[in-house]
Scaffold this active site. Structure first.
Site, mmCIF file in Angstrom:
data_model
loop_
_atom_site.group_PDB
_atom_site.id
_atom_site.type_symbol
_atom_site.label_atom_id
_atom_site.label_comp_id
_atom_site.label_asym_id
_atom_site.label_seq_id
_atom_site.Cartn_x
_atom_site.Cartn_y
_atom_site.Cartn_z
ATOM 1 N N LYS A 156 28.657 -37.073 83.739
ATOM 2 C CA LYS A 156 29.586 -37.972 84.438
ATOM 3 C C LYS A 156 30.894 -37.258 84.762
ATOM 4 O O LYS A 156 31.401 -37.314 85.880
ATOM 5 C CB LYS A 156 29.803 -39.201 83.544
ATOM 6 C CG LYS A 156 30.819 -40.214 83.984
ATOM 7 C CD LYS A 156 32.173 -40.083 83.330
ATOM 8 C CE LYS A 156 32.204 -40.151 81.841
ATOM 9 N NZ LYS A 156 33.532 -40.068 81.242
ATOM 10 N N SER B 111 37.678 -41.735 80.487
ATOM 11 C CA SER B 111 37.707 -40.583 81.404
ATOM 12 C C SER B 111 36.977 -40.999 82.675
ATOM 13 O O SER B 111 35.746 -41.112 82.664
ATOM 14 C CB SER B 111 36.984 -39.390 80.786
ATOM 15 O OG SER B 111 37.526 -39.073 79.540
ATOM 16 N N LYS C 227 42.286 -34.369 82.697
ATOM 17 C CA LYS C 227 41.078 -34.486 81.864
ATOM 18 C C LYS C 227 39.883 -33.770 82.522
ATOM 19 O O LYS C 227 39.057 -33.151 81.837
ATOM 20 C CB LYS C 227 40.760 -35.970 81.629
ATOM 21 C CG LYS C 227 39.468 -36.256 80.892
ATOM 22 C CD LYS C 227 39.487 -35.826 79.430
ATOM 23 C CE LYS C 227 38.118 -36.097 78.787
ATOM 24 N NZ LYS C 227 38.064 -35.699 77.382
HETATM 25 P P1 NAD Z 1 30.423 -45.031 74.192
HETATM 26 O O1 NAD Z 1 29.303 -45.156 75.142
HETATM 27 O O2 NAD Z 1 30.156 -44.736 72.760
HETATM 28 O O3 NAD Z 1 31.354 -46.360 74.240
HETATM 29 C C1 NAD Z 1 31.620 -47.130 75.394
HETATM 30 C C2 NAD Z 1 31.719 -48.589 74.985
HETATM 31 O O4 NAD Z 1 32.043 -49.371 76.131
HETATM 32 C C3 NAD Z 1 30.400 -49.145 74.415
HETATM 33 O O5 NAD Z 1 30.637 -49.787 73.174
HETATM 34 C C4 NAD Z 1 29.951 -50.122 75.492
HETATM 35 O O6 NAD Z 1 29.211 -51.217 74.987
HETATM 36 C C5 NAD Z 1 31.295 -50.571 76.058
HETATM 37 N N1 NAD Z 1 31.190 -51.164 77.386
HETATM 38 C C6 NAD Z 1 30.510 -50.703 78.478
HETATM 39 N N2 NAD Z 1 30.677 -51.545 79.520
HETATM 40 C C7 NAD Z 1 31.465 -52.535 79.069
HETATM 41 C C8 NAD Z 1 31.994 -53.720 79.693
HETATM 42 N N3 NAD Z 1 31.708 -54.027 80.979
HETATM 43 N N4 NAD Z 1 32.782 -54.538 78.937
HETATM 44 C C9 NAD Z 1 33.057 -54.233 77.639
HETATM 45 N N5 NAD Z 1 32.589 -53.154 77.014
HETATM 46 C C10 NAD Z 1 31.799 -52.312 77.719
HETATM 47 O O7 NAD Z 1 31.390 -43.913 74.808
HETATM 48 P P2 NAD Z 1 32.546 -43.088 74.066
HETATM 49 O O8 NAD Z 1 31.982 -41.806 73.560
HETATM 50 O O9 NAD Z 1 33.310 -43.992 73.161
HETATM 51 O O10 NAD Z 1 33.441 -42.687 75.350
HETATM 52 C C11 NAD Z 1 34.317 -43.614 75.992
HETATM 53 C C12 NAD Z 1 35.137 -42.842 77.019
HETATM 54 O O11 NAD Z 1 35.902 -41.821 76.348
HETATM 55 C C13 NAD Z 1 34.289 -42.114 78.069
HETATM 56 O O12 NAD Z 1 34.935 -42.160 79.311
HETATM 57 C C14 NAD Z 1 34.216 -40.699 77.533
HETATM 58 O O13 NAD Z 1 33.997 -39.748 78.561
HETATM 59 C C15 NAD Z 1 35.591 -40.551 76.895
HETATM 60 N N6 NAD Z 1 35.666 -39.564 75.811
HETATM 61 C C16 NAD Z 1 34.684 -39.462 74.865
HETATM 62 C C17 NAD Z 1 34.796 -38.505 73.859
HETATM 63 C C18 NAD Z 1 33.710 -38.332 72.806
HETATM 64 O O14 NAD Z 1 33.720 -37.289 72.105
HETATM 65 N N7 NAD Z 1 32.792 -39.273 72.624
HETATM 66 C C19 NAD Z 1 35.891 -37.653 73.805
HETATM 67 C C20 NAD Z 1 36.913 -37.806 74.752
HETATM 68 C C21 NAD Z 1 36.786 -38.770 75.759
#
Ligand code: NAD
Length: 295
Positions: A238, A95, A170
Site C-alpha cells: 500500500k 499512512s 512518511k
Molecule cells: P491494522 O490492520 O492492524 O489496524 C487497522 C485497524 O483499523 C483495524 O483494527 C481495523 O479493524 C480498523 N478499521 C478498518 N476500517 C475501519 C473503519 N471503517 N472504521 C473503524 N475501524 C476500521 O493496521 P496497523 O498495523 O495498526 O496500521 C495502521 C496504520 O498505521 C496503517 O496506515 C499503517 O501503514 C500505519 N503504520 C503501521 C505500522 C506497523 O508497524 N504496523 C508502523 C507505522 C505505521
C-alpha cells in the site's frame, strides 16, 4: 482531555492505551468489535460509529489502514463529519496518500473542522513504548494545540509543512525502509551462499557504514526465520503504491522502489501478504533454494 480514537489494530490499540495512561478520557470505535475489548477493560467508552465518537469529543484521532478507510470514516455515512461540531480537530495518524489527506482536509475545512495528517514510524514496539516518531502536515496553530497529546504516544513530533507533508515524509520513510530490507536480504544471501555465517557478517558490519536501524531490527528475525508481523507486506505494498503514484504525479521516477514493489507482489502472490516485511528475505530464499540462518 476527552479524545475520540478510531482504528484499534496493531498500532492503534497500544497508542490508545498510552493516552489513557497519560490521563485522557477516551471514546473508541473499530469495525471489529473484539479489537475494542482491551480499551474497554482499560476504561474507554465504546461507541457504535465514527459519528457517535465525533458527537462526544472535540479531538478525534484515527489510525486506519489506507486512504479509502480514512475517507469512509471521516466523510462517509455515519462518519465523523456527520457528528462533529465546528472547531473539532481530526488528527489522522494513518499512512495514506498525501493527495487524499489534502482532499479530506478541504472538505473538513468547509464544515469548520480542523484536520492534520500525522503518520508515524517506529512500528508496534515503539507504539507500545510510546516512543513513535510523528511527521505532521497542516496548520501550525493546530499543530501546537495537539503536540503535547501526540507526545504521550511519541518521542518525536515534527511539523513537516502544509497538509499532506506528513504523509509525503512518511512515503520517503517507507521507500528507505523497503529498499534497505531488500539490500540487507540480497547482501546476506550473497554472503551465506558464499559460505560465511550470517551472525559473523552482522557482527562485523553493523558498526560501519552499512549498519542501519533496519538491519539491527530485521536481521535477527531473518536469521531466525521469524516473519510474524510487525509491519505486514500488504501494508508496505500500500505504501509503495502511494509512493509510486505520488512520484509519477510530481515527476520523480522511483526505479528502485518499482523493483522492490515487484518483489513484494511476488511474496503476496505466494500467500505471504500477512507476513512481516522482513519476509523480503523469503524472496531471495526462493531464488536460491537456500536459507539465511545462523549456524
Ligand atoms: P491494522 O490492520 O492492524 O489496524 C487497522 C485497524 O483499523 C483495524 O483494527 C481495523 O479493524 C480498523 N478499521 C478498518 N476500517 C475501519 C473503519 N471503517 N472504521 C473503524 N475501524 C476500521 O493496521 P496497523 O498495523 O495498526 O496500521 C495502521 C496504520 O498505521 C496503517 O496506515 C499503517 O501503514 C500505519 N503504520 C503501521 C505500522 C506497523 O508497524 N504496523 C508502523 C507505522 C505505521
Amino acid at each position: 482531555m476527552k479524545i475520540g480514537f478510531i482504528g484499534l489494530g496493531i498500532m492503534g490499540k497500544p497508542m490508545a492505551l498510552n493516552l489513557i495512561t497519560a490521563g485522557h478520557e477516551l471514546t473508541v470505535f473499530d469495525i471489529i468489535e473484539e479489537n475494542m475489548n482491551t480499551l474497554k477493560e482499560a476504561g474507554a467508552v465504546v461507541a457504535t460509529s465514527p459519528k457517535e465518537v465525533a458527537a462526544q469529543n472535540p479531538l478525534i484521532l484515527t489510525m486506519l489502514p489506507n486512504s479509502p478507510h480514512v475517507k469512509a470514516v471521516v466523510l462517509g455515512e455515519n462518519g465523523i463529519l456527520e457528528g462533529a461540531a465546528p472547531k473539532t480537530t481530526i488528527v489522522d495518524m494513518s499512512s495514506i496518500a498525501p493527495l487524499a489527506s489534502q482532499e479530506i482536509a478541504k472538505t473538513c475545512a468547509e464544515k469548520g473542522v480542523k484536520f492534520l495528517d500525522a503518520p508515524v514510524s517506529g512500528g508496534e514496539p515503539k507504539a507500545i513504548d510510546g516512543t513513535l516518531s510523528f511527521m505532521v502536515g497542516g496548520d501550525e496553530n493546530t499543530f501546537h494545540e495537539v503536540k503535547d497529546i501526540l507526545s504521550a504516544m511519541g518521542a518525536s513530533v515534527v511539523l513537516c509543512g502544509d497538509i499532506g507533508a506528513g504523509n509525503t515524509t512518511k512515503l520517503a520513510n517507507q521507500v528507505i525502509v523497503a529498499l534497505n530490507i531488500a539490500a540487507v536480504s540480497e547482501a546476506f544471501m550473497l554472503s551465506t551462499k558464499a559460505g560465511v555465517d550470517p551472525a559473523k557478517v552482522f557482527d562485523a558490519i553493523q558498526g560501519g557504514l552499512a549498519g542501519s536501524t533496519v538491519m539491527n531490527a530485521k536481521i535477527p528475525m531473518i536469521t531466525a526465520g521469524n516473519f510474524a508481523p510487525g509491519f505486514k507486506i500488504d501494508l508496505h505494498i500500500k505504501d509503495l503504491a502511494n509512493a509510486l503514484d505520488t512520484g509519477h504525479e510530481v515527476g520523480s521516477p522511483l526505479p528502485l522502489t518499482a523493483s522492490v514493489m515487484e518483489i513484494l507482489q511476488n511474496l503476496k502472490a505466494d500467500g505471504n501478504g500477512q507476513c512481516d516485511h522482513s519476509a523480503i528475505a523469503l524472496y531471495y530464499e526462493k531464488l536460491t533454494g537456500s536459507n539465511i540462518r545462523t549456524s
